[in-house]
Design a protein around this motif. Structure first.
Motif, PDB file in Angstrom:
ATOM      1  N   UNK A 184       0.840  -1.199   0.000  1.00  0.00           N
ATOM      2  CA  UNK A 184       0.000   0.000   0.000  1.00  0.00           C
ATOM      3  C   UNK A 184       0.870   1.243   0.000  1.00  0.00           C
ATOM      4  N   UNK A 185       0.498   2.187  -0.847  1.00  0.00           N
ATOM      5  CA  UNK A 185       1.168   3.495  -0.855  1.00  0.00           C
ATOM      6  C   UNK A 185       0.096   4.570  -1.003  1.00  0.00           C
ATOM      7  N   UNK A 186      -0.224   5.222   0.103  1.00  0.00           N
ATOM      8  CA  UNK A 186      -1.221   6.309   0.127  1.00  0.00           C
ATOM      9  C   UNK A 186      -2.624   5.866  -0.287  1.00  0.00           C
ATOM     10  N   UNK A 187      -2.945   4.593  -0.114  1.00  0.00           N
ATOM     11  CA  UNK A 187      -4.265   4.093  -0.502  1.00  0.00           C
ATOM     12  C   UNK A 187      -5.152   3.844   0.719  1.00  0.00           C
ATOM     13  N   UNK A 188      -5.003   4.646   1.758  1.00  0.00           N
ATOM     14  CA  UNK A 188      -5.747   4.401   2.992  1.00  0.00           C
ATOM     15  C   UNK A 188      -7.241   4.560   2.806  1.00  0.00           C
ATOM     16  N   UNK A 189      -7.671   5.380   1.846  1.00  0.00           N
ATOM     17  CA  UNK A 189      -9.106   5.560   1.615  1.00  0.00           C
ATOM     18  C   UNK A 189      -9.760   4.284   1.103  1.00  0.00           C
TER      19      UNK A 189
END
Length: 300
Positions: free
Chosen positions: A10-15
Protein backbone atom coordinates in the motif's frame (compact mmCIF):
# COMPACT_ATOMS: atom_id res chain seq x y z
CA UNK A 1 -7.57 -26.56 5.47
CA UNK A 2 -4.63 -25.10 3.57
CA UNK A 3 -3.15 -21.84 4.84
CA UNK A 4 -2.50 -18.92 2.49
CA UNK A 5 -0.71 -15.59 2.92
CA UNK A 6 -2.16 -12.48 1.28
CA UNK A 7 0.45 -9.86 0.31
CA UNK A 8 -1.02 -6.33 0.32
CA UNK A 9 1.37 -3.50 -0.62
CA UNK A 10 0.00 0.00 0.00
CA UNK A 11 1.17 3.49 -0.85
CA UNK A 12 -1.22 6.31 0.13
CA UNK A 13 -4.26 4.09 -0.50
CA UNK A 14 -5.75 4.40 2.99
CA UNK A 15 -9.11 5.56 1.61
CA UNK A 16 -9.50 2.18 -0.08
CA UNK A 17 -7.79 -0.17 2.38
CA UNK A 18 -10.91 -0.73 4.49
CA UNK A 19 -12.79 -2.09 1.47
CA UNK A 20 -9.80 -4.23 0.55
CA UNK A 21 -9.49 -5.78 4.02
CA UNK A 22 -13.25 -6.23 4.30
CA UNK A 23 -13.11 -8.36 1.15
CA UNK A 24 -10.36 -10.46 2.76
CA UNK A 25 -12.40 -11.01 5.94
CA UNK A 26 -15.36 -12.02 3.78
CA UNK A 27 -13.45 -14.95 2.24
CA UNK A 28 -15.28 -18.26 2.54
CA UNK A 29 -11.83 -19.85 3.00
CA UNK A 30 -10.91 -18.57 6.46
CA UNK A 31 -7.38 -19.97 6.96
CA UNK A 32 -5.34 -16.99 5.84
CA UNK A 33 -2.98 -14.28 7.04
CA UNK A 34 -2.85 -10.83 5.47
CA UNK A 35 0.40 -8.84 5.42
CA UNK A 36 -0.09 -5.12 4.78
CA UNK A 37 3.10 -3.28 3.81
CA UNK A 38 3.06 0.50 3.99
CA UNK A 39 5.48 1.50 1.24
CA UNK A 40 6.65 4.82 2.68
CA UNK A 41 3.29 6.57 2.35
CA UNK A 42 3.31 10.36 2.60
CA UNK A 43 -0.40 10.55 3.43
CA UNK A 44 -1.33 9.74 7.04
CA UNK A 45 -3.47 6.68 7.68
CA UNK A 46 -1.27 3.67 8.41
CA UNK A 47 -1.56 3.85 12.21
CA UNK A 48 -5.28 4.63 12.07
CA UNK A 49 -5.88 1.66 9.76
CA UNK A 50 -3.89 -0.64 12.02
CA UNK A 51 -5.95 0.53 15.01
CA UNK A 52 -9.22 -0.12 13.17
CA UNK A 53 -8.33 -3.66 12.14
CA UNK A 54 -7.56 -5.76 15.19
CA UNK A 55 -7.98 -9.18 13.59
CA UNK A 56 -4.83 -11.12 14.62
CA UNK A 57 -4.59 -12.61 11.13
CA UNK A 58 -3.63 -9.17 9.77
CA UNK A 59 0.04 -8.22 10.14
CA UNK A 60 1.48 -4.74 9.52
CA UNK A 61 4.93 -3.91 8.10
CA UNK A 62 6.36 -0.70 6.67
CA UNK A 63 9.14 0.87 4.60
CA UNK A 64 10.59 4.16 5.82
CA UNK A 65 10.78 5.39 2.23
CA UNK A 66 8.74 4.41 -0.81
CA UNK A 67 10.51 1.75 -2.86
CA UNK A 68 7.71 0.81 -5.27
CA UNK A 69 5.24 -2.07 -5.61
CA UNK A 70 7.85 -4.74 -6.37
CA UNK A 71 9.91 -4.25 -3.20
CA UNK A 72 6.70 -3.88 -1.14
CA UNK A 73 5.43 -7.21 -2.46
CA UNK A 74 8.82 -8.76 -1.73
CA UNK A 75 8.67 -7.55 1.87
CA UNK A 76 5.23 -9.09 2.36
CA UNK A 77 6.07 -12.39 0.65
CA UNK A 78 9.39 -12.70 2.47
CA UNK A 79 7.48 -12.42 5.77
CA UNK A 80 4.76 -14.87 4.68
CA UNK A 81 4.39 -17.96 6.85
CA UNK A 82 2.44 -20.08 4.38
CA UNK A 83 3.30 -21.88 1.12
CA UNK A 84 0.65 -20.14 -1.00
CA UNK A 85 0.66 -16.42 -1.75
CA UNK A 86 -2.24 -14.27 -2.95
CA UNK A 87 -1.07 -10.90 -4.30
CA UNK A 88 -3.66 -8.19 -3.66
CA UNK A 89 -3.26 -4.44 -4.17
CA UNK A 90 -4.64 -2.28 -1.37
CA UNK A 91 -7.13 -0.43 -3.58
CA UNK A 92 -8.57 -3.67 -5.00
CA UNK A 93 -10.87 -6.36 -3.62
CA UNK A 94 -11.41 -10.11 -3.80
CA UNK A 95 -14.69 -11.86 -4.50
CA UNK A 96 -15.78 -13.86 -1.40
CA UNK A 97 -15.00 -17.19 -3.10
CA UNK A 98 -11.63 -16.14 -4.55
CA UNK A 99 -9.55 -18.35 -2.24
CA UNK A 100 -12.05 -21.21 -1.93
CA UNK A 101 -12.29 -21.45 -5.73
CA UNK A 102 -8.67 -21.03 -6.80
CA UNK A 103 -6.71 -22.63 -3.97
CA UNK A 104 -8.05 -26.20 -4.48
CA UNK A 105 -7.09 -26.03 -8.15
CA UNK A 106 -3.54 -25.00 -7.26
CA UNK A 107 -3.33 -27.71 -4.58
CA UNK A 108 -4.61 -30.41 -6.91
CA UNK A 109 -1.73 -30.04 -9.38
CA UNK A 110 1.77 -30.01 -7.82
CA UNK A 111 3.22 -28.87 -11.17
CA UNK A 112 1.02 -25.79 -11.32
CA UNK A 113 2.87 -22.66 -10.12
CA UNK A 114 0.11 -20.05 -10.17
CA UNK A 115 -3.48 -19.35 -11.08
CA UNK A 116 -5.43 -16.15 -11.71
CA UNK A 117 -9.03 -15.32 -12.64
CA UNK A 118 -10.54 -12.72 -14.94
CA UNK A 119 -10.70 -9.20 -13.48
CA UNK A 120 -13.78 -7.13 -12.77
CA UNK A 121 -12.79 -3.51 -13.41
CA UNK A 122 -14.69 -0.92 -11.34
CA UNK A 123 -14.37 2.79 -10.58
CA UNK A 124 -13.35 4.98 -13.51
CA UNK A 125 -13.95 2.09 -15.91
CA UNK A 126 -16.46 -0.72 -15.41
CA UNK A 127 -16.06 -3.94 -17.39
CA UNK A 128 -14.71 -7.48 -17.19
CA UNK A 129 -11.10 -7.94 -18.26
CA UNK A 130 -10.84 -11.44 -19.68
CA UNK A 131 -7.36 -12.92 -19.96
CA UNK A 132 -6.50 -15.21 -22.85
CA UNK A 133 -4.20 -18.13 -23.50
CA UNK A 134 -0.74 -17.38 -24.86
CA UNK A 135 2.49 -19.17 -25.69
CA UNK A 136 5.31 -18.80 -23.17
CA UNK A 137 7.50 -16.91 -25.63
CA UNK A 138 4.82 -14.25 -26.09
CA UNK A 139 5.78 -12.81 -22.70
CA UNK A 140 8.75 -11.30 -24.54
CA UNK A 141 6.30 -9.25 -26.60
CA UNK A 142 3.60 -8.21 -24.17
CA UNK A 143 2.69 -8.47 -20.50
CA UNK A 144 -0.02 -11.12 -20.71
CA UNK A 145 -0.28 -11.77 -16.96
CA UNK A 146 -1.20 -9.59 -13.99
CA UNK A 147 0.85 -9.31 -10.82
CA UNK A 148 -2.26 -10.13 -8.79
CA UNK A 149 -2.24 -13.93 -8.81
CA UNK A 150 -2.44 -16.84 -6.40
CA UNK A 151 0.93 -18.59 -6.53
CA UNK A 152 3.24 -20.94 -4.71
CA UNK A 153 5.82 -19.14 -2.60
CA UNK A 154 8.34 -21.50 -4.15
CA UNK A 155 7.80 -19.81 -7.54
CA UNK A 156 8.68 -16.41 -6.06
CA UNK A 157 11.77 -17.98 -4.45
CA UNK A 158 12.81 -19.67 -7.69
CA UNK A 159 12.68 -16.40 -9.61
CA UNK A 160 14.34 -14.37 -6.88
CA UNK A 161 11.34 -12.16 -6.19
CA UNK A 162 10.30 -8.96 -7.93
CA UNK A 163 13.11 -6.84 -9.34
CA UNK A 164 13.87 -3.87 -7.08
CA UNK A 165 15.60 -1.68 -9.67
CA UNK A 166 14.41 1.93 -9.06
CA UNK A 167 13.60 2.27 -12.77
CA UNK A 168 10.71 -0.18 -12.24
CA UNK A 169 9.05 1.84 -9.46
CA UNK A 170 6.57 3.25 -11.98
CA UNK A 171 5.60 -0.20 -13.24
CA UNK A 172 6.52 -3.20 -15.41
CA UNK A 173 8.06 -4.93 -12.37
CA UNK A 174 5.39 -7.60 -12.84
CA UNK A 175 6.28 -8.02 -16.53
CA UNK A 176 9.90 -8.50 -15.51
CA UNK A 177 8.76 -11.06 -12.92
CA UNK A 178 6.80 -13.13 -15.44
CA UNK A 179 9.62 -13.11 -17.97
CA UNK A 180 11.79 -14.48 -15.17
CA UNK A 181 9.13 -17.12 -14.53
CA UNK A 182 9.11 -18.01 -18.23
CA UNK A 183 12.87 -18.46 -18.13
CA UNK A 184 12.36 -20.80 -15.17
CA UNK A 185 9.77 -22.80 -17.10
CA UNK A 186 6.73 -22.11 -14.91
CA UNK A 187 3.16 -23.36 -15.37
CA UNK A 188 0.08 -21.21 -14.93
CA UNK A 189 -3.68 -21.51 -15.27
CA UNK A 190 -6.43 -19.00 -15.95
CA UNK A 191 -9.80 -19.30 -14.28
CA UNK A 192 -12.62 -17.90 -16.47
CA UNK A 193 -14.60 -16.03 -13.80
CA UNK A 194 -14.08 -12.42 -12.58
CA UNK A 195 -13.06 -13.15 -8.99
CA UNK A 196 -10.59 -10.26 -8.64
CA UNK A 197 -12.01 -6.71 -8.42
CA UNK A 198 -9.55 -4.21 -9.90
CA UNK A 199 -10.10 -0.52 -9.13
CA UNK A 200 -9.53 1.81 -12.09
CA UNK A 201 -8.67 5.46 -11.61
CA UNK A 202 -8.19 8.30 -14.08
CA UNK A 203 -4.57 8.66 -12.98
CA UNK A 204 -2.70 5.54 -11.88
CA UNK A 205 0.68 3.88 -12.12
CA UNK A 206 -0.50 2.44 -15.44
CA UNK A 207 -0.92 5.89 -17.00
CA UNK A 208 2.28 7.21 -15.41
CA UNK A 209 4.20 4.22 -16.73
CA UNK A 210 4.07 5.42 -20.35
CA UNK A 211 6.35 8.36 -19.52
CA UNK A 212 9.15 6.02 -18.46
CA UNK A 213 8.25 2.94 -20.46
CA UNK A 214 11.54 3.18 -22.39
CA UNK A 215 13.56 3.08 -19.16
CA UNK A 216 11.70 0.07 -17.78
CA UNK A 217 12.23 -1.84 -21.01
CA UNK A 218 15.95 -1.06 -20.96
CA UNK A 219 16.13 -2.65 -17.49
CA UNK A 220 14.03 -5.66 -18.50
CA UNK A 221 16.13 -6.22 -21.61
CA UNK A 222 19.38 -6.10 -19.65
CA UNK A 223 18.03 -8.72 -17.25
CA UNK A 224 16.41 -11.01 -19.82
CA UNK A 225 18.16 -10.32 -23.12
CA UNK A 226 18.61 -14.00 -24.05
CA UNK A 227 14.91 -14.77 -23.62
CA UNK A 228 13.77 -11.64 -25.47
CA UNK A 229 16.24 -12.20 -28.32
CA UNK A 230 15.09 -15.79 -28.65
CA UNK A 231 11.39 -14.94 -28.85
CA UNK A 232 11.22 -11.37 -30.09
CA UNK A 233 13.16 -8.51 -31.63
CA UNK A 234 15.36 -6.44 -29.34
CA UNK A 235 14.86 -3.43 -31.58
CA UNK A 236 11.07 -3.69 -31.53
CA UNK A 237 10.97 -4.40 -27.78
CA UNK A 238 13.03 -1.31 -26.94
CA UNK A 239 11.71 0.84 -29.78
CA UNK A 240 8.10 0.35 -28.72
CA UNK A 241 8.98 1.65 -25.27
CA UNK A 242 10.56 4.79 -26.75
CA UNK A 243 7.49 5.39 -28.94
CA UNK A 244 5.19 5.08 -25.94
CA UNK A 245 7.30 7.48 -23.89
CA UNK A 246 7.47 9.94 -26.79
CA UNK A 247 3.67 9.91 -26.97
CA UNK A 248 3.44 10.55 -23.22
CA UNK A 249 5.92 13.45 -23.40
CA UNK A 250 3.90 15.03 -26.21
CA UNK A 251 0.67 14.81 -24.22
CA UNK A 252 2.46 16.48 -21.28
CA UNK A 253 3.78 19.29 -23.55
CA UNK A 254 7.40 18.15 -23.15
CA UNK A 255 8.01 18.81 -26.83
CA UNK A 256 11.79 18.58 -27.06
CA UNK A 257 11.79 15.43 -24.95
CA UNK A 258 9.05 13.95 -27.11
CA UNK A 259 11.02 14.61 -30.29
CA UNK A 260 14.26 13.24 -28.77
CA UNK A 261 12.48 10.05 -27.69
CA UNK A 262 10.88 9.75 -31.13
CA UNK A 263 14.30 10.10 -32.79
CA UNK A 264 15.63 7.31 -30.59
CA UNK A 265 12.57 5.20 -31.40
CA UNK A 266 13.14 5.72 -35.14
CA UNK A 267 16.69 4.42 -34.80
CA UNK A 268 15.46 1.30 -33.03
CA UNK A 269 12.12 0.57 -34.68
CA UNK A 270 11.32 2.91 -37.61
CA UNK A 271 7.70 3.96 -37.99
CA UNK A 272 7.45 6.93 -40.36
CA UNK A 273 3.67 7.54 -39.94
CA UNK A 274 4.04 7.61 -36.20
CA UNK A 275 7.03 9.97 -36.39
CA UNK A 276 5.10 12.35 -38.67
CA UNK A 277 2.15 12.28 -36.31
CA UNK A 278 4.34 13.11 -33.30
CA UNK A 279 6.00 16.01 -35.14
CA UNK A 280 2.56 17.33 -36.16
CA UNK A 281 1.18 17.05 -32.63
CA UNK A 282 4.22 18.69 -31.05
CA UNK A 283 4.17 21.59 -33.54
CA UNK A 284 0.44 22.09 -33.01
CA UNK A 285 0.94 22.00 -29.25
CA UNK A 286 3.69 24.64 -29.57
CA UNK A 287 1.43 26.94 -31.60
CA UNK A 288 -1.78 26.51 -29.62
CA UNK A 289 -0.62 25.42 -26.18
CA UNK A 290 -2.85 22.33 -26.40
CA UNK A 291 -1.95 18.78 -27.36
CA UNK A 292 -3.78 16.73 -29.96
CA UNK A 293 -5.02 13.21 -29.29
CA UNK A 294 -2.68 10.38 -30.06
CA UNK A 295 -3.17 8.33 -33.22
CA UNK A 296 -3.01 4.60 -32.55
CA UNK A 297 0.37 3.45 -33.93
CA UNK A 298 1.13 0.50 -36.13
CA UNK A 299 3.64 -0.99 -33.66
CA UNK A 300 1.96 -1.09 -30.26
Amino acid sequence: MTSVSIAIPSHNHWAFLDECLASVLAQTHADWEAIVVDDGSTAPGFEAARARWSDPRIRWLSHEKSRGPGPARNTAIRAARHPYIAVLDSDDMLAPDYLSTLLPRLEADPQLDCIYPHFEFFGHENRVRAFHDFALGELAQWQHMPAQVLMRKSLWERIGGFCEDPALRAGNEDWDFWIGAAEAGFRWEQYPEPLYRYRTQKTSLTTKLRAVDHLTREVIYRRHSAFIDRHFSRREFLGTGYWRSADAACVNHLRLRSLWLAARAMCLWPDAPRARDLVRRNLTSFRTGASLPQITPAHG
